[in-house]
Design an enzyme around this catalytic site. Sequence first.
Site, PDB file in Angstrom:
ATOM      1  N   ASP A  25     -22.401 -10.221  15.328  1.00  0.00           N
ATOM      2  CA  ASP A  25     -22.331 -10.993  14.049  1.00  0.00           C
ATOM      3  C   ASP A  25     -22.186 -12.436  14.322  1.00  0.00           C
ATOM      4  O   ASP A  25     -21.892 -12.764  15.326  1.00  0.00           O
ATOM      5  CB  ASP A  25     -21.124 -10.605  13.357  1.00  0.00           C
ATOM      6  CG  ASP A  25     -21.127 -11.120  11.575  1.00  0.00           C
ATOM      7  OD1 ASP A  25     -22.396 -11.668  11.379  1.00  0.00           O
ATOM      8  OD2 ASP A  25     -20.165 -10.895  10.894  1.00  0.00           O
ATOM      9  N   ASN A  84     -27.811  -4.663   5.050  1.00  0.00           N
ATOM     10  CA  ASN A  84     -28.577  -5.828   5.191  1.00  0.00           C
ATOM     11  C   ASN A  84     -29.877  -5.852   4.436  1.00  0.00           C
ATOM     12  O   ASN A  84     -30.648  -7.193   4.486  1.00  0.00           O
ATOM     13  CB  ASN A  84     -29.076  -6.094   6.914  1.00  0.00           C
ATOM     14  CG  ASN A  84     -27.767  -6.319   7.676  1.00  0.00           C
ATOM     15  OD1 ASN A  84     -27.483  -6.011   8.703  1.00  0.00           O
ATOM     16  ND2 ASN A  84     -26.759  -7.154   6.983  1.00  0.00           N
TER      17      ASN A  84
HETATM   18  C1  IPE Z   1     -22.562  -6.400   9.867  1.00  0.00           C
HETATM   19  O1  IPE Z   1     -22.818  -7.951   9.673  1.00  0.00           O
HETATM   20  C2  IPE Z   1     -24.018  -5.798  10.458  1.00  0.00           C
HETATM   21  C3  IPE Z   1     -24.609  -6.348  11.568  1.00  0.00           C
HETATM   22  C4  IPE Z   1     -24.124  -6.952  12.471  1.00  0.00           C
HETATM   23  C5  IPE Z   1     -25.945  -5.868  11.854  1.00  0.00           C
HETATM   24  P1  IPE Z   1     -23.077  -8.490   8.214  1.00  0.00           P
HETATM   25  O2  IPE Z   1     -22.978 -10.029   8.470  1.00  0.00           O
HETATM   26  O3  IPE Z   1     -24.021  -7.709   7.659  1.00  0.00           O
HETATM   27  O4  IPE Z   1     -21.551  -8.215   7.700  1.00  0.00           O
HETATM   28  P2  IPE Z   1     -20.746  -8.831   6.337  1.00  0.00           P
HETATM   29  O5  IPE Z   1     -21.721  -8.827   5.188  1.00  0.00           O
HETATM   30  O6  IPE Z   1     -20.280  -9.816   6.823  1.00  0.00           O
HETATM   31  O7  IPE Z   1     -19.553  -7.701   6.313  1.00  0.00           O
HETATM   32  C1  IPE Z   2     -25.625 -10.998  12.489  1.00  0.00           C
HETATM   33  O1  IPE Z   2     -25.729 -12.096  12.094  1.00  0.00           O
HETATM   34  C2  IPE Z   2     -27.171 -10.258  12.386  1.00  0.00           C
HETATM   35  C3  IPE Z   2     -27.320  -9.526  11.474  1.00  0.00           C
HETATM   36  C4  IPE Z   2     -26.458  -8.943  10.521  1.00  0.00           C
HETATM   37  C5  IPE Z   2     -28.654  -8.913  11.260  1.00  0.00           C
HETATM   38  P1  IPE Z   2     -25.582 -12.782  10.482  1.00  0.00           P
HETATM   39  O2  IPE Z   2     -27.118 -12.913  10.096  1.00  0.00           O
HETATM   40  O3  IPE Z   2     -24.893 -11.791   9.887  1.00  0.00           O
HETATM   41  O4  IPE Z   2     -24.976 -14.238  10.732  1.00  0.00           O
HETATM   42  P2  IPE Z   2     -23.759 -14.779   9.747  1.00  0.00           P
HETATM   43  O5  IPE Z   2     -22.697 -13.927   9.503  1.00  0.00           O
HETATM   44  O6  IPE Z   2     -24.545 -15.005   8.672  1.00  0.00           O
HETATM   45  O7  IPE Z   2     -23.295 -15.976  10.653  1.00  0.00           O
HETATM   46 MG    MG Z   3     -22.682 -11.794   9.372  1.00  0.00          MG
END
Ligand code: IPE
Ligand code: IPE
Ligand code: MG
Length: 228
Positions: free
Chosen positions: A16, A64
């Site tokens: 993340d 997602n």
């Molecule tokens: C969890 O991260 C999913 C992945 C890392 C693929 P998210 O960024 O989607 O999670 P939330 O929305 O902060 O819980």
């Molecule tokens: C994790 O990074 C990647 C996926 C969930 C696919 P994020 O896109 O969730 O990054 P933040 O949480 O917005 O920083």
């Molecule tokens: Mg995230």
Amino acid sequence: MVLDQSRARHVAIIMDGNGRWAKKRALPRAVGHQRGVEAVRRLVRALEGTGLECLTLYAFSSENWKRPDEEVDDLMNLMRKFIKSDLPEFIANDVKLKIIGDWQSLAPDIVAMLEDALAQTANGKQTLAVALNYGGQHEIARAAAKAAAGGGEVSIDTIAAHLDTADLPPLDLLIRTSGEIRLSNFLLWQAAYAEMLFVDTLWPDFEPAHLLQALDDFARRERRYGGR
Ligand code: IPE
Ligand code: IPE
Ligand code: MG
């Protein structure tokens, strides 16, 4: 075989923080995701040195899809590019690819690429499990339905036997980057007695050294499984 209890066999990572990494640099989110792929590549290259049997990475959750179409497209295109560019390296490095989640409902060309990659890496020694279109609640519901359809008992063992991870070692350590302290529907069942590590590092900044440090910390933890 006597297993060294202090050595992790299976680590999973919630990757993340790509978006925040990009935002901090006033770059498009897509660049953050690209740099996130590079962090994955570094880790896979270092996999042999970790001694792990399996590394499971949360790449795309079933939630997602709620993101803007453009970002979902960017992520899917990165996936296509990554499989194409890195498959030869997986094969050369004896990495066995596994996919968990509802990956068969992804775009047909991605499904075909993944099927090919699974077949070509089937004899690999260390498993890289990638969670794609994955949600833990759905995985448990699917496994329970399959266990019930078998006509036998629906029990912890029969549900576990139908999880996507049934053929993987038990989860030892679950790491989440970027400072968020939640599971976001990842490996809910498998995390029952896993150790947890939440680090502030944003995923694109995650280095193999961070994983090695985490394994070192893990080796010093006392796991009790409810006993004493
Ligand atoms: C969890 O991260 C999913 C992945 C890392 C693929 P998210 O960024 O989607 O999670 P939330 O929305 O902060 O819980
Ligand atoms: C994790 O990074 C990647 C996926 C969930 C696919 P994020 O896109 O969730 O990054 P933040 O949480 O917005 O920083
Ligand atoms: Mg995230």
